[in-house]
Each structure stands twice: as structure tokens, then as C-alpha cells.
Design a protein around this motif. Structure first.
Motif, PDB file in Angstrom:
ATOM      1  N   ARG A   1     -40.211  -1.425  -0.005  1.00  0.00           N
ATOM      2  CA  ARG A   1     -41.255  -2.147  -0.939  1.00  0.00           C
ATOM      3  C   ARG A   1     -42.131  -3.066  -0.214  1.00  0.00           C
ATOM      4  O   ARG A   1     -43.242  -3.423  -1.144  1.00  0.00           O
TER       5      ARG A   1
ATOM      6  N   GLY B   1     -44.256   2.534  -4.184  1.00  0.00           N
ATOM      7  CA  GLY B   1     -43.987   2.197  -5.300  1.00  0.00           C
ATOM      8  C   GLY B   1     -42.631   2.895  -5.646  1.00  0.00           C
ATOM      9  O   GLY B   1     -42.060   3.722  -4.866  1.00  0.00           O
ATOM     10  N   GLU B   2     -41.648   2.417  -7.030  1.00  0.00           N
ATOM     11  CA  GLU B   2     -40.617   3.210  -7.455  1.00  0.00           C
ATOM     12  C   GLU B   2     -40.094   4.776  -6.829  1.00  0.00           C
ATOM     13  O   GLU B   2     -40.218   5.050  -7.169  1.00  0.00           O
TER      14      GLU B   2
END
Length: 370
Positions: free
Chosen positions: A313, A318-319
Motif C-alpha cells: 500500500r 491499490g486495493e
């Protein structure tokens, strides 16, 4: 088919004739998919199989007959098959098998297929199933389409004659389908003016193993067995001795993230990160999660995984990208040794590729072959 083709080419190089059998169509709960191959040499050796064993004995006999008389033969096994064979899949499925004679000398396109696969290039094989041209091949490698008796790669009608559509088998109408399938493994039976043509696309998936560890030694063997073209990469010179990984297509000494930037990666690529060292893992996974690789897994404990997510992160991952990461890598088999861990990882690769659950078949109500 890939391993069988490799063996057939080796037999040819040794001057040994053989017969090549391929399942060209399956139905019901046939244990193996269309495109599965088996070869029998004139010396009695066998490689591969077209079923779970239930009809391989009959196919072996058919291969011997084909070698004796030289011409191709087809047979259908199953409820609607050839009663003279008196054999069929015990699972209740059905399959159609094409058997071809492969001479020990002279030109045969199986050698071109083998060469392309060794080089990691996708290839499509089109084989006539009906009529006087039964058993004739056309092979598409890149933009070059070549037939059995036509080495002119620019010819639009390999295996036939320019301008004579009645003899265009398996070229012409098949070329568009072959080009569509190139790079996408699978099979199809396509109609042409001269009859049915079996089209098989072969594109060995890549397995990129980062970290030349004991786990990698076992996983490379397992990956090669599953049909992957395996690459091992590590930046540490002492560990990347090629003799440690005889089943690997290549062993590369390079920083992993730098190698990944310049190598070919696609949806059929699996990336396994076994380095277990953040100096390598974070730059590598940052790069990997931005590719379209179909599978990305990393070794480590749950604590390592949590710390790794934080670092990724911070690196700007990104998630949605992080959700693609399979970590800790592998299925829960209780593995302790390097070999057992390789089985765990390989099992997850198969489940991911085939859409399996990873659960024991005992107790599941769904069909085994979906």
C-alpha cells in the motif's frame, strides 16, 4: 499433446516409426478432454493416453494396426460407438479417436509443432478427419500456415491447391478459425467443404518462479509436469545454477522486478513469489500486480502477509490490485516439506485454472468433470 509431440519428434530423430492417437471429440463424463494424445512406437513404447485407461488398450491395438497398414483410422468409443470394438469408457462417456501413422523419416509437421512449443510460441494444428485427406495437417505458427505437402508459408491453401476450393482441406476456411484460436488453448471440430477438421490450439502457459529455493526446486518439477513452460529467476548468483532446475525452460540471474518488466506476461501466466524477502518481494509484487497475469501468489506466514500488504500500500498498490494476491500461497494440505508445499501450490494453480473448489470430492454432489 505437448509432451506426446515432444516424444514423437524424439522417436523420429532416432529413426523409430510410431502412431499418434488423439481424442478429437468427447461426450458425457469422458475422463480426459478432446486434444488428449497417446503415441505408440514401433518398438512397443507408449506415451500418454486418451482416456482414464478404460479404452487405452483398444487404442494401443489400433495404433499397431495403423503402423502395419500405414493409413489413418478413426474409432468411436462409448454407448453409440463401434460395437466391433466391444469397449467403451466405464464412466459412461464417449470419445472419438483419430490414429495417424507417423513415419520415422521425411517431413512431418509434428516436428514444427515441437520446435514452436520448445520456443514458447503458440501453435494451432488443423487435421482433416474425413475423406481422402484424412490425417493431413496444417500448422499455424504466428502468421505462417503450412500444410503437409506444401512448405510455401504464403500459400492460402496448405495441404491443397491454390484456387481449387474442393481440395482445400484443412486450409482456407479453417485459417480464420485457427487464427482466432492462436494463443488460446482449446479444440474445435470445424466443417469445411471437404469434411470435418479437428483444430487444436496449443499454447503452453508460463510459470514464473521467483526465488531459487528448495521450494522452487520442487515446484519447477511440478509445474513442468502440469505443462507449464517454467522460468526461474533470482538475483543471487550462487543459487541460480541451472543444474538445480533441469525441468526449467530457463534459469535467469536478475533482480526479479527488472526481469518481470521485460518478459512476456499474459492471462495464462502464473507468478509464484518464493523469495520470502521484502527486498525482492515488494518491488516484484508491485510490478506483478499491475500486469494481467492470471495467477499471482506469494509465500509467507500470515504475519508476513500482513506486513507485506502494508508495504505494498505504501508503494502505491491499490486495493483492487491487492485482492488479486494469493498469499499465503497454496491450498491447506498441512504441507511441511518442500515437495508437499509444491503440491499445495500446484493444486491451487489447477483449481484456479479449472475453476475447482479445492474441497475433497467425497461429499460433493457436483459432477467431477465440469
Amino acid at each position: 499433446m505437448e509432451n506426446v509431440a515432444e516424444t514423437v519428434s524424439r522417436w523420429r530423430a532416432e529413426g523409430i516409426a510410431c502412431a499418434l492417437a488423439r481424442a478429437v471429440a468427447t461426450g458425457g463424463s469422458a475422463p480426459l478432454a478432446a486434444g488428449t494424445a497417446m503415441a505408440v512406437s514401433a518398438t512397443g513404447e507408449v506415451i500418454g493416453g486418451v482416456s482414464g485407461g478404460c479404452v487405452d488398450g483398444a487404442v494401443y491395438t489400433l495404433c499397431q494396426e495403423v503402423m502395419a497398414h500405414g493409413g489413418p483410422a478413426t474409432a468411436v468409443f462409448g454407448p453409440d460407438g463401434d460395437e466391433l470394438l466391444a469397449v467403451g469408457p466405464t464412466c459412461g462417456g464417449s470419445l472419438e479417436v483419430l490414429v495417424e501413422n507417423v513415419p520415422p523419416r521425411g517431413g512431418h509437421l509434428v516436428d514444427r509443432v515441437t520446435l514452436a512449443l520448445r520456443e514458447g510460441r503458440p501453435v494451432v494444428v488443423a487435421t482433416a478427419l474425413d475423406g481422402p485427406r484424412t490425417g493431413e495437417w496444417a500448422v499455424l505458427v504466428g502468421t505462417a500456415l503450412v500444410g503437409n505437402d506444401d512448405d510455401d508459408e504464403a500459400s492460402p491453401h496448405p495441404g491443397g491447391h491454390r484456387g481449387d476450393d474442393s481440395r482445400e482441406h484443412p486450409g482456407g476456411p479453417i485459417r480464420a478459425r485457427a487464427a482466432e484460436m492462436l494463443g488460446r488453448p482449446g479444440t474445435a471440430v470445424v466443417a469445411s467443404p471437404a469434411g470435418r477438421v479437428f483444430v487444436q490450439s496449443l499454447a503452453p502457459p508460463r510459470l514464473l518462479v521467483f526465488g531459487a529455493t528448495a521450494f522452487a526446486e520442487a515446484l519447477v518439477r511440478m509445474g513442468a509436469l502440469l505443462g507449464y513452460r517454467v522460468t526461474v529467476c533470482d538475483a543471487r548468483p550462487v543459487f541460480v545454477a541451472p543444474e538445480r532446475f533441469p525441468a526449467a525452460a530457463e534459469v535467469v540471474r536478475c533482480w526479479p522486478h527488472e526481469f518481470l518488466r521485460r518478459t512476456r506476461v499474459g492471462p495464462s501466466t502464473a507468478i509464484c513469489v518464493l523469495t520470502h524477502d521484502p527486498r525482492f518481494d515488494i518491488p516484484l509484487l508491485t510490478e506483478a500486480l499491475r500486469t494481467d497475469a492470471g495467477y499471482i501468489g506469494a509465500m509467507g506466514s500470515r504475519r508476513t502477509h500482513t506486513e507485506r500488504l502494508t508495504s505494498l500500500r505504501e508503494a502505491g498498490v491499490g486495493e483492487s490490485e491487492l485482492r488479486r494476491l494469493r498469499s499465503p500461497i497454496g491450498l491447506d494440505l498441512g504441507a511441511r516439506t518442500a515437495a508437499e508445499t509444491a503440491v499445495s501450490i500446484a493444486a491451487e494453480l489447477v483449481a484456479h485454472h479449472r475453476g475447482g473448489t479445492g474441497a475433497p470430492l467425497t461429499g460433493l454432489e457436483m459432477a467431477i468433470h465440469r
